[in-house]
Design a protein around this motif. Structure first.
Motif, PDB file in Angstrom:
ATOM      1  N   UNK A 116       0.776  -0.997   0.069  1.00 25.60           N
ATOM      2  CA  UNK A 116      -0.114   0.155  -0.173  1.00 25.60           C
ATOM      3  C   UNK A 116       0.896   1.180   0.189  1.00 25.60           C
ATOM      4  N   UNK A 117       0.454   2.335  -0.213  1.00 27.25           N
ATOM      5  CA  UNK A 117       1.042   3.552  -0.269  1.00 27.25           C
ATOM      6  C   UNK A 117       1.956   3.717   1.389  1.00 27.25           C
ATOM      7  N   UNK A 118       3.022   4.023   1.263  1.00 20.41           N
ATOM      8  CA  UNK A 118       4.083   4.039   2.586  1.00 20.41           C
ATOM      9  C   UNK A 118       3.508   4.577   3.668  1.00 20.41           C
ATOM     10  N   UNK A 135       2.040   2.325  12.867  1.00 23.40           N
ATOM     11  CA  UNK A 135       1.986   1.221  11.780  1.00 23.40           C
ATOM     12  C   UNK A 135       0.653   0.752  11.930  1.00 23.40           C
ATOM     13  N   UNK A 136       0.021   0.549  10.686  1.00 27.27           N
ATOM     14  CA  UNK A 136      -1.508   0.242  10.615  1.00 27.27           C
ATOM     15  C   UNK A 136      -1.448  -1.385  10.649  1.00 27.27           C
ATOM     16  N   UNK A 137      -2.043  -1.838  12.110  1.00 26.30           N
ATOM     17  CA  UNK A 137      -2.044  -2.988  12.482  1.00 26.30           C
ATOM     18  C   UNK A 137      -3.120  -3.585  12.060  1.00 26.30           C
ATOM     19  N   UNK A 138      -4.127  -2.752  11.334  1.00 25.09           N
ATOM     20  CA  UNK A 138      -5.367  -3.402  10.738  1.00 25.09           C
ATOM     21  C   UNK A 138      -4.878  -4.193   9.470  1.00 25.09           C
ATOM     22  N   UNK A 169       1.645   7.345   8.812  1.00 23.09           N
ATOM     23  CA  UNK A 169       1.285   5.910   8.846  1.00 23.09           C
ATOM     24  C   UNK A 169       2.179   4.997   7.989  1.00 23.09           C
ATOM     25  N   UNK A 170       2.375   3.839   8.224  1.00 26.14           N
ATOM     26  CA  UNK A 170       3.276   3.041   7.405  1.00 26.14           C
ATOM     27  C   UNK A 170       2.382   1.679   7.427  1.00 26.14           C
ATOM     28  N   UNK A 228      11.138   5.140   5.047  1.00 23.71           N
ATOM     29  CA  UNK A 228      10.460   6.139   4.277  1.00 23.71           C
ATOM     30  C   UNK A 228       9.564   7.107   5.102  1.00 23.71           C
ATOM     31  N   UNK A 229       9.145   6.519   5.946  1.00 24.62           N
ATOM     32  CA  UNK A 229       8.105   7.241   7.112  1.00 24.62           C
ATOM     33  C   UNK A 229       8.915   8.016   7.923  1.00 24.62           C
ATOM     34  N   UNK A 230      10.287   7.525   8.403  1.00 21.16           N
ATOM     35  CA  UNK A 230      11.389   8.132   9.008  1.00 21.16           C
ATOM     36  C   UNK A 230      11.506   9.613   8.235  1.00 21.16           C
ATOM     37  N   UNK A 231      11.688   9.444   7.040  1.00 22.76           N
ATOM     38  CA  UNK A 231      12.308  10.507   6.224  1.00 22.76           C
ATOM     39  C   UNK A 231      10.903  11.708   6.298  1.00 22.76           C
TER      40      UNK A 231
END
Length: 564
Positions: free
Chosen positions: A66-68, A151-154, A197-198, A214-217
């Motif tokens: 999915x989109x990051x 983090x998207x646990x879903x 979100x990632x 990427x989420x970090x950046x």
């Protein structure tokens, strides 16, 4: 081009430089003293007022990516609410019944501090007479930028796993809203909360570690976060790529290695025991219970960044010190979080070696596959030794064994020893009150969350939900954040924020465990205890119970032990 796609492309171009930056980062204010190696940690039993004695797969292919990341606008604030508190129900202090270590820790708190209360989340601080000014990226005259990296646990539901932890984004927003609307912010500055979100899965040609980085950046470069919160278990290289930037610190609930904590030089704080320390303590607890004598010992570990290093530094060094040989069996994840590559071969080797003790260092969606493969190959049931890594000390992770592997896998896993700073299953014990359950901090957090959202207070004894515990985790992270920002001064720079986090004093965690933090130590808990997975659960209805099926559970089997 949208922001998530832009940061992924930029990450692929700068990955080598990013890695070098993470490795060479140094503290902007001071050089921390290198702590001693974890090997040789001593476990000291804490006298308690009471003692409890207990009575005697199919693998998944890589998923579609999915989109990051997604950036949301600033959180919606909550209107002020007036509440009358009952001092009898919400004590200003806590006479902890679990022994001297706990009572001494509680006595060290300044409960008059507006952000260390037990009857409510916070009180308005003293107004400042200083002129507020912009001092650094993310710090303006009016606000301080923080990021919740979720983090998207879903996403796990797409591969058949369920982790009912509640709306984690709303939880963080709720406590930030209390700070902004009821407690005057931080010296009058609002917390400008953003969400990144990632996906929890990875796959589709881009591995999960790249998406996390990427989420970090996005959090650091695009949003200019002053501090980042992680409530949902950020793993891999991303925590160090956040905290190793010489800039943005990360406060997380995920265990981190002692090596990464040292490398981050105070910019990485975890509310869990360091991952290698957990493995060392598990090995020593297994030794103390005579599980290792004459045993053939195996460890199964995924190739998730950081996991094998924790095994090497924590488990293998300890086993060598104790005089035991260990066979290590790596399992590949192919850039996802479902780890199964080489699983069949690993089990074949364990069967051939006659392994009798197994340390499974796998995440919650990969452990059931290991158990079902061991059963399929007819491997005699070994003694399992676990830690809190990958959430394995929690009921929700353990519940996946039954949900995915079925009763046979759950019975095979029955009796697993788990060592962690967790109070999982305390509510099941006959003397739960004597074990400090329910603790005032978690009760307060859940009452405050209910007050500002209108949601009913979650049941802490519900075996099918982790909402009560997750609310308390969110509450703790936001409190740590606000105290850090406040103690950094009226007009702080980023370096001031990092410096304060580097030397944080006592903090409240769910379960009100004794903690310490200093330039030598950035994993908070100072105590652990032994727990056990049971199937069927011998203490009432277990997690995953359906109809007449009993379900499994995790319960404490020993007293708290001070290991610092």
């Amino acid at each position: 081009m949208n922001a998530p796609r832009r940061v992924v492309q930029r990450l692929l171009l700068v990955a080598p430089a990013l890695l070098l930056t993470c490795l060479l980062a140094a503290c902007a204010r001071d050089e921390p003293t290198h702590p001693p190696n974890a090997s040789g940690v001593a476990l000291t039993s804490i006298p308690a007022t009471t003692t409890t004695t207990l009575p005697p797969t199919t693998t998944h292919p890589p998923t579609t990516t999915h989109p990051p990341t997604t950036t949301l606008p600033p959180t919606t604030t909550h209107p002020p609410t007036t509440t009358t508190f009952n001092p009898g129900a919400w004590p200003l202090g806590f006479d902890d019944p679990r022994g001297e270590t706990f009572t001494d820790f509680q006595a060290a708190f300044d409960r008059g501090d507006p952000f260390q209360r037990l009857e409510l989340f916070c009180l308005p601080g003293e107004p400042t007479t200083s002129t507020l000014r912009a001092t650094d990226e993310g710090i303006t005259e009016e606000a301080i930028r923080i990021v919740h990296l979720r983090t998207r646990l879903e996403d796990y539901e797409r591969i058949g796993f369920d982790f009912p932890v509640g709306d984690t984004a709303e939880m963080v927003e709720a406590f930030v809203g209390i700070v902004n609307e009821e407690c005057g912010g931080v010296y009058g500055r609002r917390l400008d909360l953003r969400l990144v979100e990632v996906t929890a899965l990875g796959g589709g040609g881009v591995d999960i570690d790249t998406l996390r980085s990427a989420a970090c950046l996005e959090a650091t470069d695009d949003l200019g976060a002053v501090l980042v919160l992680d409530l949902t278990g950020l793993q891999g290289s991303a925590p160090l790529c956040l905290a190793g930037t010489e800039k943005t610190p990360l406060v997380t609930t995920e265990p981190q290695s002692s090596d990464d904590l040292r490398t981050a030089r105070g910019r990485l704080l975890t509310t869990a025991v360091a991952s290698d320390t957990q493995l060392e303590l598990a090995a020593r607890s297994a030794e103390a219970r005579s599980l290792l004598t004459g045993a053939t010992i195996a460890v199964v570990v995924s190739d998730t960044p950081g996991q094998s290093e924790a095994v090497s530094d924590g488990l293998l060094e300890t086993m060598e010190d104790l005089g035991y040989d260990v066979q290590v069996h790596p399992i590949g994840c192919e850039g996802t979080t479902t780890c199964w590559v080489g699983l069949q071969t690993a089990v074949e080797r364990m069967v051939g070696d006659g392994a009798t003790v197994v340390f499974p260092v796998l995440n919650a969606v990969s452990l059931p596959g290991l158990l079902t493969e061991m059963i399929r190959q007819g491997m005699p049931k070994p003694a399992f030794v676990q830690t809190g890594l990958n959430g394995q000390s929690g009921d929700l992770a353990a519940a996946q064994v039954l949900a995915y592997g079925g009763p046979e896998a759950a019975a095979y896993y029955d009796g697993a020893l788990i060592v962690d700073a967790a109070d999982t299953g305390t509510w099941r014990l006959p003397d739960a009150a004597g074990q400090g359950f329910p603790d005032p901090f978690s009760r307060m957090c859940n009452a405050e969350y209910s007050r500002v959202t209108g949601r009913p207070v979650a049941d802490p004894t519900d075996p099918a939900s982790a909402v009560h515990a997750t609310v308390a985790d969110a509450c703790a992270l936001v409190r740590i954040t606000v105290r850090t920002l406040r103690d950094a001064g009226v007009n702080p720079r980023q370096a001031d924020v990092n410096w304060v986090l580097y030397r944080l004093d006592e903090v409240d965690l769910p379960g009100m465990l004794p903690t310490s933090s200093s330039r030598r130590k950035n994993d908070l808990p100072d105590v652990v205890r032994n727990l056990e997975y049971q199937y069927p659960c011998r203490f009432g209805r277990g997690t995953g119970a359906t109809g007449d099926a009993p379900g499994g559970c995790i319960v404490p089997t020993g007293e708290w032990q001070d290991f610092r």
